[in-house]
Scaffold this motif. Sequence first.
Motif, PDB file in Angstrom:
ATOM      1  N   SER A   1       0.828  -1.224   0.000  1.00  0.00           N
ATOM      2  CA  SER A   1       0.000   0.000   0.000  1.00  0.00           C
ATOM      3  C   SER A   1       0.857   1.267   0.000  1.00  0.00           C
ATOM      4  O   SER A   1       0.371   2.333  -0.364  1.00  0.00           O
TER       5      SER A   1
ATOM      6  N   PHE B   1       1.342   2.835   2.472  1.00  0.00           N
ATOM      7  CA  PHE B   1       0.615   3.675   3.431  1.00  0.00           C
ATOM      8  C   PHE B   1       1.115   3.306   4.822  1.00  0.00           C
ATOM      9  O   PHE B   1       0.868   2.208   5.324  1.00  0.00           O
TER      10      PHE B   1
ATOM     11  N   ASN C   1       2.085  -0.814  11.012  1.00  0.00           N
ATOM     12  CA  ASN C   1       1.413  -1.799  10.142  1.00  0.00           C
ATOM     13  C   ASN C   1       2.468  -2.681   9.486  1.00  0.00           C
ATOM     14  O   ASN C   1       3.530  -2.225   9.068  1.00  0.00           O
TER      15      ASN C   1
ATOM     16  N   THR D   1      -2.142  -9.004   6.765  1.00  0.00           N
ATOM     17  CA  THR D   1      -1.585  -7.737   7.283  1.00  0.00           C
ATOM     18  C   THR D   1      -2.044  -7.472   8.710  1.00  0.00           C
ATOM     19  O   THR D   1      -3.189  -7.741   9.072  1.00  0.00           O
TER      20      THR D   1
ATOM     21  N   CYS E   1      -2.453  -4.361  11.413  1.00  0.00           N
ATOM     22  CA  CYS E   1      -2.479  -2.900  11.534  1.00  0.00           C
ATOM     23  C   CYS E   1      -1.584  -2.435  12.686  1.00  0.00           C
ATOM     24  O   CYS E   1      -1.283  -3.193  13.612  1.00  0.00           O
ATOM     25  N   ALA E   2      -1.226  -1.172  12.632  1.00  0.00           N
ATOM     26  CA  ALA E   2      -0.326  -0.594  13.633  1.00  0.00           C
ATOM     27  C   ALA E   2      -0.917  -0.648  15.045  1.00  0.00           C
ATOM     28  O   ALA E   2      -0.186  -0.896  16.024  1.00  0.00           O
TER      29      ALA E   2
ATOM     30  N   THR F   1      -5.901   9.662  10.372  1.00  0.00           N
ATOM     31  CA  THR F   1      -5.981   8.209  10.134  1.00  0.00           C
ATOM     32  C   THR F   1      -6.667   7.559  11.330  1.00  0.00           C
ATOM     33  O   THR F   1      -6.100   7.487  12.424  1.00  0.00           O
ATOM     34  N   TYR F   2      -7.883   7.100  11.104  1.00  0.00           N
ATOM     35  CA  TYR F   2      -8.669   6.470  12.173  1.00  0.00           C
ATOM     36  C   TYR F   2      -8.502   4.958  12.117  1.00  0.00           C
ATOM     37  O   TYR F   2      -8.259   4.391  11.052  1.00  0.00           O
ATOM     38  N   PRO F   3      -8.665   4.276  13.252  1.00  0.00           N
ATOM     39  CA  PRO F   3      -8.534   2.819  13.261  1.00  0.00           C
ATOM     40  C   PRO F   3      -9.632   2.142  12.440  1.00  0.00           C
ATOM     41  O   PRO F   3     -10.781   2.594  12.435  1.00  0.00           O
ATOM     42  N   CYS F   4      -9.258   1.047  11.798  1.00  0.00           N
ATOM     43  CA  CYS F   4     -10.229   0.270  11.018  1.00  0.00           C
ATOM     44  C   CYS F   4     -11.194  -0.446  11.965  1.00  0.00           C
ATOM     45  O   CYS F   4     -11.012  -0.467  13.188  1.00  0.00           O
TER      46      CYS F   4
HETATM   47  N1  THU Z   1      -3.832   0.440   8.563  1.00  0.00           N
HETATM   48  C1  THU Z   1      -3.410   0.492   9.858  1.00  0.00           C
HETATM   49  O1  THU Z   1      -2.323   0.001  10.192  1.00  0.00           O
HETATM   50  N2  THU Z   1      -4.207   1.094  10.763  1.00  0.00           N
HETATM   51  C2  THU Z   1      -5.319   1.793  10.450  1.00  0.00           C
HETATM   52  O2  THU Z   1      -5.893   2.404  11.325  1.00  0.00           O
HETATM   53  C3  THU Z   1      -5.807   1.812   9.079  1.00  0.00           C
HETATM   54  C4  THU Z   1      -5.094   0.938   8.123  1.00  0.00           C
HETATM   55  C5  THU Z   1      -2.928  -0.148   7.569  1.00  0.00           C
HETATM   56  C6  THU Z   1      -3.303  -1.476   7.022  1.00  0.00           C
HETATM   57  C7  THU Z   1      -2.566  -1.467   5.697  1.00  0.00           C
HETATM   58  O3  THU Z   1      -1.225  -1.872   5.925  1.00  0.00           O
HETATM   59  C8  THU Z   1      -2.543  -0.021   5.287  1.00  0.00           C
HETATM   60  O4  THU Z   1      -2.835   0.723   6.453  1.00  0.00           O
HETATM   61  C9  THU Z   1      -3.515   0.342   4.204  1.00  0.00           C
HETATM   62  O5  THU Z   1      -4.769  -0.139   4.496  1.00  0.00           O
END
Ligand code: THU
Length: 131
Positions: free
Chosen positions: A23, A25, A43, A52, A54-55, A83-86
């Motif tokens: 990504s 990202f 992440n 994957t 997430c952080a 950037t909000y948590p998924c």
């Molecule tokens: N991701 C996170 O680590 N935390 C979030 O809050 C949103 C998304 C990561 C997952 C993936 O590696 C990348 O961001 C893109 O989705």
Amino acid sequence: MKNIEELIQIALDNKENSYSPYSNFRVSAVVMTKNGEIYKGVNIENASYPATICAERSALAAAISEGARDFHTIVITGDSNDTYPCGVCRQFMAEVLDIDTKVVIANSPTDYKTYSMEDLLPHSFSKKDLL
Ligand code: THU
């Protein structure tokens, strides 16, 4: 105890550890316990994309694996503005954070918003439903 500006700077610096070749990202999370201990996460992507991590879950897994509990603050910062948590991370965080844990969505040490888990995941399914 670090203050919020210091925690955000740690999280921003830690973004460079993100493993996000797919990504591109980067996301970083820093969690501080009520004793002032600090754990960091990024992440960590995988060629099998759903694997994957997430952080937020990465930081909390590091903390919990070291025996940490009772979290005072978690700071989240990513490559987008706010950037909000998924959804998966919100469910995970609702389990392990306290009612008064501060969830900080940070862009810079002077640009951040503070929430509770109840703000981010109201009416959650949780251990109260199972016990
Ligand atoms: N991701 C996170 O680590 N935390 C979030 O809050 C949103 C998304 C990561 C997952 C993936 O590696 C990348 O961001 C893109 O989705």
